[in-house]
Design an enzyme around this catalytic site. Structure first.
Site, PDB file in Angstrom:
ATOM      1  N   ASN A  33       0.866  -1.177   0.000  1.00 40.44           N
ATOM      2  CA  ASN A  33       0.000   0.000   0.000  1.00 40.44           C
ATOM      3  C   ASN A  33       0.908   1.235   0.000  1.00 40.44           C
ATOM      4  O   ASN A  33       1.467   1.579   1.033  1.00 40.44           O
ATOM      5  CB  ASN A  33      -0.895  -0.034   1.250  1.00 40.44           C
ATOM      6  CG  ASN A  33      -1.732   1.222   1.401  1.00 40.44           C
ATOM      7  OD1 ASN A  33      -1.822   2.044   0.490  1.00 40.44           O
ATOM      8  ND2 ASN A  33      -2.358   1.379   2.571  1.00 40.44           N
ATOM      9  N   HIS A  71      -9.603   0.695   4.783  1.00 42.42           N
ATOM     10  CA  HIS A  71      -8.341   0.910   5.507  1.00 42.42           C
ATOM     11  C   HIS A  71      -8.614   1.840   6.694  1.00 42.42           C
ATOM     12  O   HIS A  71      -9.440   2.749   6.602  1.00 42.42           O
ATOM     13  CB  HIS A  71      -7.310   1.524   4.556  1.00 42.42           C
ATOM     14  CG  HIS A  71      -5.934   1.558   5.144  1.00 42.42           C
ATOM     15  ND1 HIS A  71      -5.553   2.502   6.066  1.00 42.42           N
ATOM     16  CD2 HIS A  71      -4.861   0.739   4.961  1.00 42.42           C
ATOM     17  CE1 HIS A  71      -4.283   2.257   6.420  1.00 42.42           C
ATOM     18  NE2 HIS A  71      -3.849   1.203   5.767  1.00 42.42           N
ATOM     19  N   GLU A  84      -7.097   4.272   7.807  1.00 41.61           N
ATOM     20  CA  GLU A  84      -6.922   5.710   7.519  1.00 41.61           C
ATOM     21  C   GLU A  84      -8.161   6.274   6.829  1.00 41.61           C
ATOM     22  O   GLU A  84      -8.494   7.447   6.993  1.00 41.61           O
ATOM     23  CB  GLU A  84      -5.639   5.917   6.689  1.00 41.61           C
ATOM     24  CG  GLU A  84      -4.400   5.710   7.558  1.00 41.61           C
ATOM     25  CD  GLU A  84      -3.166   5.271   6.815  1.00 41.61           C
ATOM     26  OE1 GLU A  84      -3.117   5.343   5.578  1.00 41.61           O
ATOM     27  OE2 GLU A  84      -2.209   4.820   7.502  1.00 41.61           O
ATOM     28  N   SER A 120       3.226  -2.541  10.412  1.00 43.94           N
ATOM     29  CA  SER A 120       4.668  -2.555  10.692  1.00 43.94           C
ATOM     30  C   SER A 120       5.344  -3.866  10.320  1.00 43.94           C
ATOM     31  O   SER A 120       6.242  -4.336  11.018  1.00 43.94           O
ATOM     32  CB  SER A 120       4.922  -2.202  12.170  1.00 43.94           C
ATOM     33  OG  SER A 120       4.472  -0.886  12.441  1.00 43.94           O
ATOM     34  N   LYS A 124       0.097   4.214  -0.291  1.00 43.79           N
ATOM     35  CA  LYS A 124      -0.598   5.376   0.279  1.00 43.79           C
ATOM     36  C   LYS A 124      -0.401   6.611  -0.622  1.00 43.79           C
ATOM     37  O   LYS A 124      -0.270   6.464  -1.835  1.00 43.79           O
ATOM     38  CB  LYS A 124      -0.124   5.634   1.712  1.00 43.79           C
ATOM     39  CG  LYS A 124      -0.186   4.366   2.579  1.00 43.79           C
ATOM     40  CD  LYS A 124      -0.105   4.649   4.028  1.00 43.79           C
ATOM     41  CE  LYS A 124      -0.005   3.336   4.791  1.00 43.79           C
ATOM     42  NZ  LYS A 124      -0.102   3.502   6.212  1.00 43.79           N
ATOM     43  N   GLU A 138      -5.498  -5.471  10.402  1.00 41.49           N
ATOM     44  CA  GLU A 138      -4.529  -4.410  10.641  1.00 41.49           C
ATOM     45  C   GLU A 138      -4.886  -3.682  11.939  1.00 41.49           C
ATOM     46  O   GLU A 138      -5.732  -2.772  11.931  1.00 41.49           O
ATOM     47  CB  GLU A 138      -4.553  -3.404   9.490  1.00 41.49           C
ATOM     48  CG  GLU A 138      -4.179  -3.978   8.158  1.00 41.49           C
ATOM     49  CD  GLU A 138      -3.565  -2.929   7.250  1.00 41.49           C
ATOM     50  OE1 GLU A 138      -2.421  -3.107   6.862  1.00 41.49           O
ATOM     51  OE2 GLU A 138      -4.235  -1.922   6.975  1.00 41.49           O
ATOM     52  N   GLY A 186       2.154   1.853  10.845  1.00 38.89           N
ATOM     53  CA  GLY A 186       3.112   2.946  10.747  1.00 38.89           C
ATOM     54  C   GLY A 186       3.781   3.321  12.056  1.00 38.89           C
ATOM     55  O   GLY A 186       4.426   4.368  12.147  1.00 38.89           O
TER      56      GLY A 186
HETATM   57  C1  PEP Z   1      -0.883  -0.065   6.089  1.00 37.47           C
HETATM   58  O1  PEP Z   1      -1.010   1.149   5.968  1.00 37.47           O
HETATM   59  O2  PEP Z   1      -1.719  -0.813   5.577  1.00 37.47           O
HETATM   60  C2  PEP Z   1       0.264  -0.562   6.819  1.00 37.47           C
HETATM   61  C3  PEP Z   1       0.262  -1.801   7.191  1.00 37.47           C
HETATM   62  O3  PEP Z   1       1.288   0.328   7.080  1.00 37.47           O
HETATM   63  P1  PEP Z   1       2.718  -0.010   7.747  1.00 37.47           P
HETATM   64  O4  PEP Z   1       3.227  -1.277   7.114  1.00 37.47           O
HETATM   65  O5  PEP Z   1       3.561   1.170   7.431  1.00 37.47           O
HETATM   66  O6  PEP Z   1       2.479  -0.187   9.208  1.00 37.47           O
END
Ligand code: PEP
Length: 253
Positions: free
Chosen positions: A11, A102, A104, A216, A13, A172, A178
Site C-alpha cells: 500500500n 483501511h 486511515e 509494521s 498510500k 490491521e 506505521g
Molecule cells: C498499512 O497502511 O496498511 C500498513 C500496514 O502500514 P505499515 O506497514 O507502514 O504499518
C-alpha cells in the site's frame, strides 16, 4: 483444501510522483521472478500513478508476475462524486484488487462498516477482489475487545457473494500501522484463528480466503508472522516503498 497462495500487498498510500512510481514498480518487477513461486506480489499505488504503473509493467502484469490494485473505490460505478474513483475505473486501468476500509479511510473519512460493505460489493461487481481491512484501536485492545471488533467489522462488511477467490481480509490493528509496534505472534494468531472460524461459519469455502496481517511488517519480522497457520500474506505500508524490503518480505513467505 490446499492453503491459498500467499499475497504480499504493498500500500503505497499518498506517496510518489511519476518518476518515483516508475522506479519503484520497475524495481519490484525486476525482483518478482525470484519470489513468484512463494507469493503473489501486489502493488497499490496512488490513483494518479495506476495508469502509468500499469502501462509500464504491461508485460509483467500479463505474465502474472505482479498485480496492481487501488487503495479505495466509491460504492457507485459513476456519477456526481467529485474527486472519487469507481471500481470499474480501477478495473479499466488493469487493477485486480482494491483495498477497502483501511483504517486511515475509516478515521480520516469517517467510513463505517456499511460503507465498506458497499465498496466491497462494488469492487466485486466490477470484477475486482476487495481487500477488506479490519482491526481494533489500541484502546479497544486494552479493553479486551479486539476479537469482538474484528468479528463485527467482518460481519458488517463481507459481501453476500463472498467466496474464497473473490475476497481478501486484512487484519490491521490500528495501533500497529506505521508505528513500528506489532502484536505478539500469539495475539496475531488468536485474531487470525478467530477470523478463519468466523468465515467458516459464513461461507462453505472459508478456509480458502486469504487472511493478511498488516501493521509494521518489515523484512525482520515477516518470516515469523507469515509462518502462522492462518496468516496467508501481508499488507505492507512503509516497507512497500523500498523495493528491496518489499521483495525481502515476499521472500520470507
Ligand atoms: C498499512 O497502511 O496498511 C500498513 C500496514 O502500514 P505499515 O506497514 O507502514 O504499518
Amino acid at each position: 483444501m490446499a492453503a491459498p497462495k500467499t499475497l504480499i500487498a504493498g500500500n503505497w498510500k499518498m506517496n510518489g510522483l511519476r518518476a518515483d512510481g516508475v522506479t519503484l514498480a520497475k524495481s519490484v518487477a525486476a525482483g518478482a521472478p525470484a519470489v513468484v513461486a512463494k507469493a503473489e506480489l501486489l502493488m497499490c499505488p496512488p490513483a494518479t500513478l495506476i495508469s502509468l504503473v500499469s502501462n509500464t509493467l504491461a508485460e509483467v502484469l500479463r505474465q502474472g508476475l505482479v498485480s496492481i490494485g487501488g487503495q479505495n473505490c466509491h460504492p457507485e460505478a459513476s456519477g456526481a462524486h467529485t474527486g472519487d474513483v469507481s471500481a470499474p475505473m480501477l478495473a479499466d486501468l488493469g487493477c485486480k484488487y482494491v483495498i477497502v476500509g483501511h483504517s486511515e479511510r475509516r478515521t480520516n473519512h469517517s467510513e463505517d462498516d456499511p460503507q465498506v460493505w458497499q465498496k466491497a460489493v462494488a469492487a466485486q461487481q466490477a470484477g475486482l477482489i476487495p481487500i477488506i481491512c479490519v482491526g481494533e484501536t489500541e484502546a479497544e485492545r486494552d479493553r479486551g475487545e479486539a476479537l469482538n471488533v474484528v468479528r463485527r467489522q467482518i460481519t458488517g462488511s463481507l459481501p453476500d457473494a463472498a467466496k474464497a477467490g473473490n475476497v481478501v481480509i486484512a487484519y490491521e490493528p490500528v495501533w500497529a500501522i506505521g508505528t513500528g509496534k506489532t502484536p505478539s505472534l500469539a495475539d496475531i494468531a488468536e485474531v487470525h484463528d478467530a477470523m478463519r472460524a468466523l468465515l467458516n461459519e459464513k461461507m462453505t469455502d472459508g478456509d480458502g480466503v486469504r487472511l493478511l496481517y498488516g501493521g509494521s511488517v518489515k523484512p525482520g519480522n515477516a518470516a515469523e508472522i507469515l509462518a502462522l497457520a492462518n496468516v496467508n500474506g501481508a499488507l505492507v505500508g512503509g516497507a512497500s516503498l523500498k523495493a528491496d524490503d518489499f521483495l525481502a518480505i515476499a521472500a520470507a513467505a
